[in-house]
Design a protein around this motif. Structure first.
Motif, PDB file in Angstrom:
ATOM      1  N   UNK A  53     -17.761  13.270  18.203  1.00  0.00           N
ATOM      2  CA  UNK A  53     -18.081  12.389  19.154  1.00  0.00           C
ATOM      3  C   UNK A  53     -17.229  12.213  20.438  1.00  0.00           C
ATOM      4  N   UNK A  54     -17.990  12.347  21.434  1.00  0.00           N
ATOM      5  CA  UNK A  54     -17.259  11.850  22.785  1.00  0.00           C
ATOM      6  C   UNK A  54     -16.694  10.405  22.934  1.00  0.00           C
ATOM      7  N   UNK A  55     -15.504  10.035  23.198  1.00  0.00           N
ATOM      8  CA  UNK A  55     -14.868   8.902  23.234  1.00  0.00           C
ATOM      9  C   UNK A  55     -14.860   8.334  24.620  1.00  0.00           C
ATOM     10  N   UNK A  56     -15.162   7.171  24.908  1.00  0.00           N
ATOM     11  CA  UNK A  56     -14.701   6.360  26.190  1.00  0.00           C
ATOM     12  C   UNK A  56     -13.750   5.140  25.845  1.00  0.00           C
ATOM     13  N   UNK A  57     -13.028   4.926  26.910  1.00  0.00           N
ATOM     14  CA  UNK A  57     -12.018   3.767  26.779  1.00  0.00           C
ATOM     15  C   UNK A  57     -12.928   2.565  27.166  1.00  0.00           C
ATOM     16  N   UNK A  58     -12.963   1.429  26.830  1.00  0.00           N
ATOM     17  CA  UNK A  58     -13.751   0.242  27.032  1.00  0.00           C
ATOM     18  C   UNK A  58     -13.512  -0.045  28.385  1.00  0.00           C
ATOM     19  N   UNK A  59     -14.117  -0.773  29.140  1.00  0.00           N
ATOM     20  CA  UNK A  59     -14.098  -1.200  30.587  1.00  0.00           C
ATOM     21  C   UNK A  59     -13.109  -2.051  30.754  1.00  0.00           C
ATOM     22  N   UNK A  60     -12.091  -2.007  31.882  1.00  0.00           N
ATOM     23  CA  UNK A  60     -11.016  -2.985  32.120  1.00  0.00           C
ATOM     24  C   UNK A  60     -10.116  -2.841  30.855  1.00  0.00           C
ATOM     25  N   UNK A  61      -9.800  -1.908  29.891  1.00  0.00           N
ATOM     26  CA  UNK A  61      -9.226  -1.589  28.841  1.00  0.00           C
ATOM     27  C   UNK A  61      -7.663  -2.195  29.218  1.00  0.00           C
ATOM     28  N   UNK A  62      -7.016  -3.046  28.565  1.00  0.00           N
ATOM     29  CA  UNK A  62      -5.815  -3.514  28.724  1.00  0.00           C
ATOM     30  C   UNK A  62      -4.598  -2.632  27.997  1.00  0.00           C
ATOM     31  N   UNK A  63      -5.152  -1.752  27.037  1.00  0.00           N
ATOM     32  CA  UNK A  63      -4.694  -0.769  26.313  1.00  0.00           C
ATOM     33  C   UNK A  63      -5.201   0.365  26.150  1.00  0.00           C
TER      34      UNK A  63
ATOM     35  N   UNK B 125      -5.602   9.336  22.727  1.00  0.00           N
ATOM     36  CA  UNK B 125      -5.072   9.997  23.379  1.00  0.00           C
ATOM     37  C   UNK B 125      -5.727  10.746  24.780  1.00  0.00           C
ATOM     38  N   UNK B 126      -5.307  10.635  26.064  1.00  0.00           N
ATOM     39  CA  UNK B 126      -6.332  10.993  26.953  1.00  0.00           C
ATOM     40  C   UNK B 126      -6.199  12.409  27.277  1.00  0.00           C
ATOM     41  N   UNK B 127      -5.368  13.184  26.402  1.00  0.00           N
ATOM     42  CA  UNK B 127      -5.658  14.613  26.362  1.00  0.00           C
ATOM     43  C   UNK B 127      -6.478  15.248  25.459  1.00  0.00           C
TER      44      UNK B 127
ATOM     45  N   UNK C 169      -7.421   6.142  39.094  1.00  0.00           N
ATOM     46  CA  UNK C 169      -6.535   7.526  39.125  1.00  0.00           C
ATOM     47  C   UNK C 169      -5.578   7.559  38.071  1.00  0.00           C
ATOM     48  N   UNK C 170      -5.269   6.368  37.735  1.00  0.00           N
ATOM     49  CA  UNK C 170      -4.013   6.400  36.794  1.00  0.00           C
ATOM     50  C   UNK C 170      -4.476   7.129  35.630  1.00  0.00           C
ATOM     51  N   UNK C 171      -5.704   6.610  35.084  1.00  0.00           N
ATOM     52  CA  UNK C 171      -6.538   7.091  33.907  1.00  0.00           C
ATOM     53  C   UNK C 171      -6.730   8.729  34.082  1.00  0.00           C
ATOM     54  N   UNK C 172      -7.063   9.110  35.169  1.00  0.00           N
ATOM     55  CA  UNK C 172      -7.355  10.545  35.164  1.00  0.00           C
ATOM     56  C   UNK C 172      -6.402  11.390  35.360  1.00  0.00           C
ATOM     57  N   UNK C 173      -5.015  10.974  35.655  1.00  0.00           N
ATOM     58  CA  UNK C 173      -3.892  11.643  35.875  1.00  0.00           C
ATOM     59  C   UNK C 173      -2.613  11.593  35.179  1.00  0.00           C
ATOM     60  N   UNK C 174      -2.449  10.556  34.167  1.00  0.00           N
ATOM     61  CA  UNK C 174      -1.400  10.443  33.467  1.00  0.00           C
ATOM     62  C   UNK C 174      -1.778  10.647  31.862  1.00  0.00           C
ATOM     63  N   UNK C 175      -0.938  11.565  31.565  1.00  0.00           N
ATOM     64  CA  UNK C 175      -1.378  11.960  30.023  1.00  0.00           C
ATOM     65  C   UNK C 175      -0.594  10.719  28.854  1.00  0.00           C
ATOM     66  N   UNK C 176      -1.577  10.215  28.627  1.00  0.00           N
ATOM     67  CA  UNK C 176      -1.035   9.130  27.565  1.00  0.00           C
ATOM     68  C   UNK C 176      -1.214   9.459  26.115  1.00  0.00           C
ATOM     69  N   UNK C 177      -0.557   9.845  25.446  1.00  0.00           N
ATOM     70  CA  UNK C 177      -0.815  10.313  24.106  1.00  0.00           C
ATOM     71  C   UNK C 177      -0.185   9.496  22.891  1.00  0.00           C
ATOM     72  N   UNK C 178       0.884   8.903  23.138  1.00  0.00           N
ATOM     73  CA  UNK C 178       1.450   8.097  21.886  1.00  0.00           C
ATOM     74  C   UNK C 178       0.767   6.567  22.006  1.00  0.00           C
ATOM     75  N   UNK C 179       0.673   5.841  20.849  1.00  0.00           N
ATOM     76  CA  UNK C 179       0.122   4.491  20.552  1.00  0.00           C
ATOM     77  C   UNK C 179       1.148   3.844  21.538  1.00  0.00           C
ATOM     78  N   UNK C 180       0.608   2.621  22.137  1.00  0.00           N
ATOM     79  CA  UNK C 180       1.544   1.825  22.745  1.00  0.00           C
ATOM     80  C   UNK C 180       1.785   2.161  24.125  1.00  0.00           C
ATOM     81  N   UNK C 181       1.182   3.138  24.826  1.00  0.00           N
ATOM     82  CA  UNK C 181       1.506   3.510  26.077  1.00  0.00           C
ATOM     83  C   UNK C 181       1.054   3.095  27.171  1.00  0.00           C
ATOM     84  N   UNK C 182       0.312   1.986  27.276  1.00  0.00           N
ATOM     85  CA  UNK C 182      -0.277   1.662  28.211  1.00  0.00           C
ATOM     86  C   UNK C 182      -0.628   0.198  28.265  1.00  0.00           C
TER      87      UNK C 182
END
Length: 525
Positions: free
Chosen positions: A229-239, A243-245, A382-395
């Motif tokens: 399945x493709x996966x999207x983050x919910x809009x205006x996600x606070x966390x 993994x964005x990679x 832009x932050x979501x596109x360019x920062x690699x966030x792979x660990x839980x609790x990263x954002x």
């Protein structure tokens, strides 16, 4: 004689609420009297910053955290931050000092008139005990309510003459109580959901903050892989709950009805996990779902389940439900989605930095397990596109959009997670709402890094002015701010960056040290 004060501190100690965040007034002094040596008090210089720090700390630890405010005025100062905590399901126990009982009725100075009503509807429950002997039970109930089910803030107003009253017999039972919620759907419900997912021709998953809050990111990834399945983050996600990679990751959904529906076109089944359906922002009329698309949501919050404008909902524990669902579905023969291409590196141009360039430098230099706290709202995509966030609790992001979250929250999160580096990315307009938290970072030597994106304007408002076709609007620019001087005034080391090289140098210096540092970066509007 065991006092109310003694009984309540026993409850707090046994329930693990030994870190307080507060800004005391006269009504709170009897509660804080003879403060135990095994507790710690984190002082903030404004109640909004206090709740923001506690919000970050509680989200990062996942456990209820105590906030101590001053009567009605202190509660009022904290309401914007409380809106963020409410929307992010943050387990806060917010206490506020009240006048002595004999003086509330005459509305003496510092009386909190109708105290229980004041913070609603931004708390799960709100109370002022009817007598002193009821205070320990009310505190115990507040702790368990904040940390159970869909977590969230609670509010407790306590007259300050209650603390030295004698506790009722039987109060000792409260300190060791445990409350657990078993939230797994029935076997029939799980089987039905698994059957729908297995039968879908092109399912898609949307994940939200409660996946990350329940540390179920890996379970979400396993389910996505099993069903391709493709996966999207919910809009205006606070966390960040995925993994964005990861090859299944598609990015952050926009916050408009028509835009979301357009991106979900072609999917016959949408599975939403741990997110509202949906948290819209700008009004963009359209169909909630594409024709022929079915939606099923798994949420821990009955309010989110009932207010959704479409689809079915299951109210359940997120982690255990994802695990059970992952075991129940069959592995698909569909190929995995193609991984999204990372954007090309931003050019190193002269003059103020493009936000893309700032994020490229941060991504290159920050530890892979860095924690990002975002309040540069105009550059979130832009932050979501360019920062690699792979660990839980990263954002972390302000769940209600209330400014003043990121700078204090970065302090609280860094206090909760000393083994990871916290980097706050904050707009120059946003930073002014929680700037007092810099003093707390300096005073307690909390080594968060604060990157101020200084472009002299409220960027998000300028974007929205274009969306709304609102021309010649006053108050959108904030020129003349010197964040280096402000930081130094609060005792925080400050560095100025006006190029890619100076930003890299400043960030290298900040990450090599073990103290708070503010970096003011000149960016393009």
């Amino acid at each position: 004689m065991k006092t109310i004060h003694h009984a309540c501190y026993e409850i707090l100690r046994n329930q693990g609420l030994t870190t307080f965040f507060g800004n005391p007034g006269s009504n709170e002094l009897p509660f804080l009297k003879d403060f135990p040596g095994d507790f710690r008090y984190i002082l903030g210089l404004h109640e909004g910053a206090v709740v923001g720090m506690a919000d970050g700390f509680a989200q990062a630890t996942g456990h209820p955290t105590l906030v101590n405010l001053h009567s009605a005025a202190g509660t009022g100062n904290a309401m914007g931050a409380l809106a963020n905590a409410w929307n992010s399901h943050t387990p806060l126990v917010v206490t506020a000092g009240q006048q002595v009982r004999a003086m509330v009725g005459v509305e003496a100075l510092l009386a909190n008139v109708d105290a229980a009503t004041l913070p609603r509807p931004l708390v799960k429950c709100s109370a002022e005990p009817t007598c002193a002997q009821e205070v320990p039970l009310a505190l115990s109930r507040a702790i368990h309510t904040a940390g159970s089910g869909a977590k969230g803030p609670v509010y407790l107003s306590v007259p300050y003459d209650d603390w030295q009253q004698e506790a009722a017999s039987g109060v000792d039972h409260l300190a060791g109580r445990r409350v657990s919620v078993a939230g797994l759907p029935s076997a029939a419900a799980l089987e039905s959901l698994a059957r729908e997912l297995d039968g879908a021709a092109n399912p898609v998953m949307v994940v939200g903050p409660d996946v990350d809050a329940s540390e179920a990111n890996g379970l979400a990834a396993a389910l996505a892989e099993k069903l391709a399945m493709p996966v999207w983050m919910a809009p205006s996600a606070p966390r960040c709950a995925f993994p964005t990679t990861h090859p299944c990751f598609r990015g952050l959904l926009p916050a408009g009805i028509a835009s979301i529906s357009r991106l979900l076109e072609g999917h016959d089944l949408v599975l939403v996990v741990g997110a509202p359906v949906f948290r819209y922002h700008q009004y963009e009329p359209g169909e909630f779902l594409p024709r022929g698309t079915r939606l099923i949501a798994i949420t821990c919050d009955i309010n989110e389940a009932t207010r959704a404008p479409m689809g079915d909902a299951i109210v359940a524990d997120i982690a255990s439900t994802l695990e059970a669902l992952g075991n129940a579905v069959s592995k698909t023969a569909r190929p995995m989605p193609d991984a999204m291409r990372r954007p090309e590196p931003a050019p190193n141009e002269a003059g103020p930095l493009a936000p893309e360039r700032v994020f490229d430098i941060i991504d290159e230099m920050a530890p892979r397990n860095a924690i990002y706290v975002n309040e540069s709202t105009s550059t979130t995509h832009l932050m979501w596109q360019r920062l690699r966030m792979t660990e839980p609790g990263s954002y972390y992001f302000a769940a209600a959009g209330g400014l003043g979250f990121a700078l204090p929250a970065a302090v609280g999160i860094q206090l909760a997670k000393p083994e990871r580096r916290v980097i706050g990315v904050i707009g120059d307009g946003s930073a002014n709402y929680g700037i007092q938290a810099l003093w707390t970072a300096a005073h307690y030597n909390i080594p968060a890094v604060f990157i101020i994106m200084k472009n002299g304007t409220y960027g998000a408002l300028r974007w929205f002015a274009g969306v709304l076709q609102a021309e010649n609007v006053p108050g959108l620019d904030v020129p003349g701010l010197d964040f280096c001087a402000l930081a130094r005034g609060y005792g925080v080391e400050a560095l100025h960056a006006n190029s890619g090289e100076t930003l890299a140098s400043a960030l290298r210096q900040a990450l090599a040290g073990n103290k708070p540092v503010l970096i003011e970066v000149e960016t393009r509007a």
